[in-house]
Design an enzyme around this catalytic site. Structure first.
Site, short mmCIF file in Angstrom:
data_model
loop_
_atom_site.label_atom_id
_atom_site.label_comp_id
_atom_site.label_asym_id
_atom_site.label_seq_id
_atom_site.Cartn_x
_atom_site.Cartn_y
_atom_site.Cartn_z
N HIS A 101 -12.84 9.14 1.29
CA HIS A 101 -13.01 10.26 0.35
C HIS A 101 -13.99 11.22 1.02
O HIS A 101 -14.88 10.78 1.77
CB HIS A 101 -13.70 9.83 -0.95
CG HIS A 101 -12.97 8.79 -1.75
ND1 HIS A 101 -13.09 7.45 -1.49
CD2 HIS A 101 -12.18 8.90 -2.84
CE1 HIS A 101 -12.38 6.77 -2.38
NE2 HIS A 101 -11.81 7.63 -3.20
N ASP A 104 -17.55 10.17 0.80
CA ASP A 104 -17.94 8.93 1.51
C ASP A 104 -18.53 9.31 2.85
O ASP A 104 -19.34 8.58 3.43
CB ASP A 104 -16.74 8.03 1.84
CG ASP A 104 -15.95 7.62 0.63
OD1 ASP A 104 -16.51 7.60 -0.47
OD2 ASP A 104 -14.74 7.32 0.80
N GLU A 232 -1.62 7.32 -6.29
CA GLU A 232 -2.02 5.91 -6.42
C GLU A 232 -2.11 5.60 -7.91
O GLU A 232 -3.09 5.95 -8.57
CB GLU A 232 -3.37 5.69 -5.73
CG GLU A 232 -3.81 4.24 -5.77
CD GLU A 232 -5.15 4.02 -5.09
OE1 GLU A 232 -5.42 4.65 -4.06
OE2 GLU A 232 -5.94 3.22 -5.62
N GLU A 268 -1.69 -0.03 -5.21
CA GLU A 268 -2.82 -0.96 -5.09
C GLU A 268 -2.53 -2.22 -5.90
O GLU A 268 -2.18 -2.15 -7.08
CB GLU A 268 -4.12 -0.32 -5.60
CG GLU A 268 -5.25 -1.32 -5.49
CD GLU A 268 -6.61 -0.80 -5.89
OE1 GLU A 268 -6.96 0.32 -5.52
OE2 GLU A 268 -7.32 -1.56 -6.59
N HIS A 271 -4.42 -2.55 -9.18
CA HIS A 271 -3.98 -1.62 -10.23
C HIS A 271 -2.67 -2.10 -10.86
O HIS A 271 -2.44 -1.89 -12.04
CB HIS A 271 -3.79 -0.22 -9.65
CG HIS A 271 -5.05 0.39 -9.13
ND1 HIS A 271 -5.11 1.64 -8.58
CD2 HIS A 271 -6.32 -0.09 -9.08
CE1 HIS A 271 -6.34 1.91 -8.21
NE2 HIS A 271 -7.11 0.87 -8.50
N ASP A 309 -11.39 -5.25 -7.16
CA ASP A 309 -11.23 -4.91 -5.73
C ASP A 309 -11.67 -6.05 -4.80
O ASP A 309 -12.56 -5.89 -3.97
CB ASP A 309 -12.03 -3.64 -5.38
CG ASP A 309 -11.38 -2.38 -5.91
OD1 ASP A 309 -10.21 -2.44 -6.33
OD2 ASP A 309 -12.04 -1.33 -5.91
C1 XLS Z 1 -10.15 3.37 -7.49
C2 XLS Z 1 -9.20 3.67 -6.46
C3 XLS Z 1 -9.73 4.50 -5.31
C4 XLS Z 1 -8.60 5.10 -4.55
C5 XLS Z 1 -8.96 6.30 -3.77
O1 XLS Z 1 -9.90 2.58 -8.40
O2 XLS Z 1 -8.67 2.46 -5.98
O3 XLS Z 1 -10.57 3.74 -4.52
O4 XLS Z 1 -7.99 4.17 -3.70
O5 XLS Z 1 -9.54 7.28 -4.54
CA CA Z 2 -9.13 -0.80 -7.39
CA CA Z 3 -7.37 2.08 -4.32
#
Ligand code: XLS
Ligand code: CA
Ligand code: CA
Length: 440
Positions: A101, A104, A232, A268, A271, A309
């Site tokens: 990002h 970051d 995403e 992801e 998610h 995560d």
């Molecule tokens: C957050 C997301 C983030 C994305 C990128 O939940 O996973 O990390 O991958 O903004």
């Molecule tokens: Ca996540």
């Molecule tokens: Ca992510």
């Protein structure tokens, strides 16, 4: 350049019998699998935010890990130290891609002009670092969720000025992604959603998100970005209702707004399970729509309702992921470890161990998926299951669109009563899976 992770050697493949925690047991980058190197099947990426920024802080306590890398946090020296650490990290693990990002990379300043200047400086530094290595940028994105101005979203905000700031961030993040030759650009709808319909115009907000994405595509193409844009999907957290709930929702949104030619999905794992789906389901839905682009390879905790995560450890999940990827003909993006160490795992060794775990898990997933595909019984079972549409006259007529509702009704009346469909044989198939995977 001074070494940052002094106690960590270059991580090598030592095989399954190795007891060395700092070695790969299954990830053997040069091993040929289905005619391709394992490393080509598995384009792993480092997530800048978790790996180089996050310290393990949560809402109950401060961070436990030191990510200063010898510099004062919040300075450009620190931003550069993170680049040095990141490149040493990737080189020691043989990771070829990174994702970031905007914020970051550098500390965000009060004035966007200064933030952009810092981004220019750091991207020059990263570019120099990339030279002479085979490390590339997988994707970039703009963080449009942390700053308080995005309390009501970015594309979905109620403030025109905040919307303009979101556009400015997307523009700059695209500039940097193109400068670093990134393969993709991600939109994770951080706060694109709502808390209550009492104050929300959903049609207005979603139109505005689409408008922002259209502007991003137009700008990206105008500066030579040839890669894919990604959505995403995530169903909740931080907002109660997020607009990109899951792959089906996001794909429907893209098609409704004519964005489907430029966008694919970045799926992801964590998610997917938050949406009440399996990881594999989200991958399949993306693939059948020609939109399986990239993957955030992590896992959640099914006992917890939030986004944990974690590094991928579940070999079955990785197997199904790689099964879907192989069936889809591979990824145009990569496998980004959007994963963080658990808070009590705070040492440098833990940092490497997380990636070793993830890479080994996906290597096992790849090898297992190949075994299942080569065995062929799962494919055959699916094919046979629908055979009545291919092997009977009425079935073929339906598939060819050659009969009307009335004709089918007449056919049914003539039949009086259909036989039950063939068995789903789920338990037999599950046992085949274990038989193939655990064959001695
Ligand atoms: C957050 C997301 C983030 C994305 C990128 O939940 O996973 O990390 O991958 O903004
Ligand atoms: Ca996540
Ligand atoms: Ca992510």
């Amino acid at each position: 350049m001074k070494e940052i992770f002094k106690n960590i050697p270059t991580i090598k493949y030592e095989g399954a019998d190795s007891k060395n925690p700092l070695a790969f047991k299954f990830y053997d980058p040069d091993k040929i699998v289905l005619g391709k190197k394992m490393s080509e099947h598995l384009p792993f990426a480092m997530a800048w935010w978790h790996n180089l920024c996050a310290t393990g802080a949560d809402m109950f306590g401060r961070g436990t890990a030191d990510k200063s890398f010898g510099a004062k946090e919040g300075t450009m020296e620190h931003a550069k130290a993170k680049v040095d650490a990141g490149f040493e990290f990737m080189q020691k693990l043989g990771i070829k891609y990174f994702c970031f990002h905007d914020v970051d990379l550098v500390p965000e300043a009060d004035d966007i002009k200064e933030t952009n200047r810092r981004l220019d400086e750091i991207s020059d530094y990263i570019l120099k670092k990339m030279q002479g290595t085979d490390i590339k940028c997988l994707w970039g994105t703009a963080n449009m969720f942390s700053n308080p101005r995005y309390m009501n979203g970015a594309g979905s905000t109620n403030s025109a000025d905040v919307y303009a700031f979101a556009c400015a961030q997307v523009k700059k993040a695209l500039d940097i992604t193109v400068k670093l030759d990134g393969r993709g650009y991600v939109f994770w709808g951080g706060r694109e959603g709502y808390e209550t319909l009492l104050n929300t115009d959903v049609a207005f907000e979603t139109e505005n998100i689409a408008r922002l994405m259209r502007m991003a595509v137009d700008y990206g193409r105008s500066i030579g970005f040839k890669g894919d844009f990604y959505i995403e999907p995530k169903p909740k957290e931080p907002m109660k209702h997020q607009y990109d709930f899951d792959a089906s929702t996001a794909i429907g949104f893209l098609k409704a707004h004519g964005l489907d030619k430029d966008f694919k999905m970045n799926i992801e794992a964590n998610h997917a399970t938050l949406a009440g789906h399996s990881f594999r389901h989200e991958l399949r839905i993306s693939a059948i729509n020609g939109m399986l682009g990239s993957i955030d390879a992590n896992q959640g905790d099914l006992l917890l309702g939030w986004d944990t995560d974690e590094f991928p450890f579940d070999v079955y999940e990785a197997t199904w992921c790689m099964y879907e990827v192989l069936k889809a003909g591979g990824l145009t993006g990569g496998l980004n470890f959007d994963a963080k160490n658990r808070r009590p795992s705070y040492t440098d060794e833990d940092l490497f161990a997380g990636y070793i775990l993830g890479m080994d898990t996906f290597a096992l997933g790849l090898l297992n998926a190949v075994k299942l595909i080569e065995d062929g019984r799962l494919d055959k079972a699916v094919e046979d299951r629908y055979s009545s549409f291919r092997n009977t006259k009425i079935g073929s007529k339906i598939l060819n669109g050659e009969c009307s509702l009335k004709e089918l009704s007449d056919y049914a009346e003539k039949l009086g009563k259909p036989e039950l469909p063939s068995s789903g044989s789920q338990e037999i198939l599950q046992n085949i899976v274990n038989g193939v995977l655990f064959k001695k």
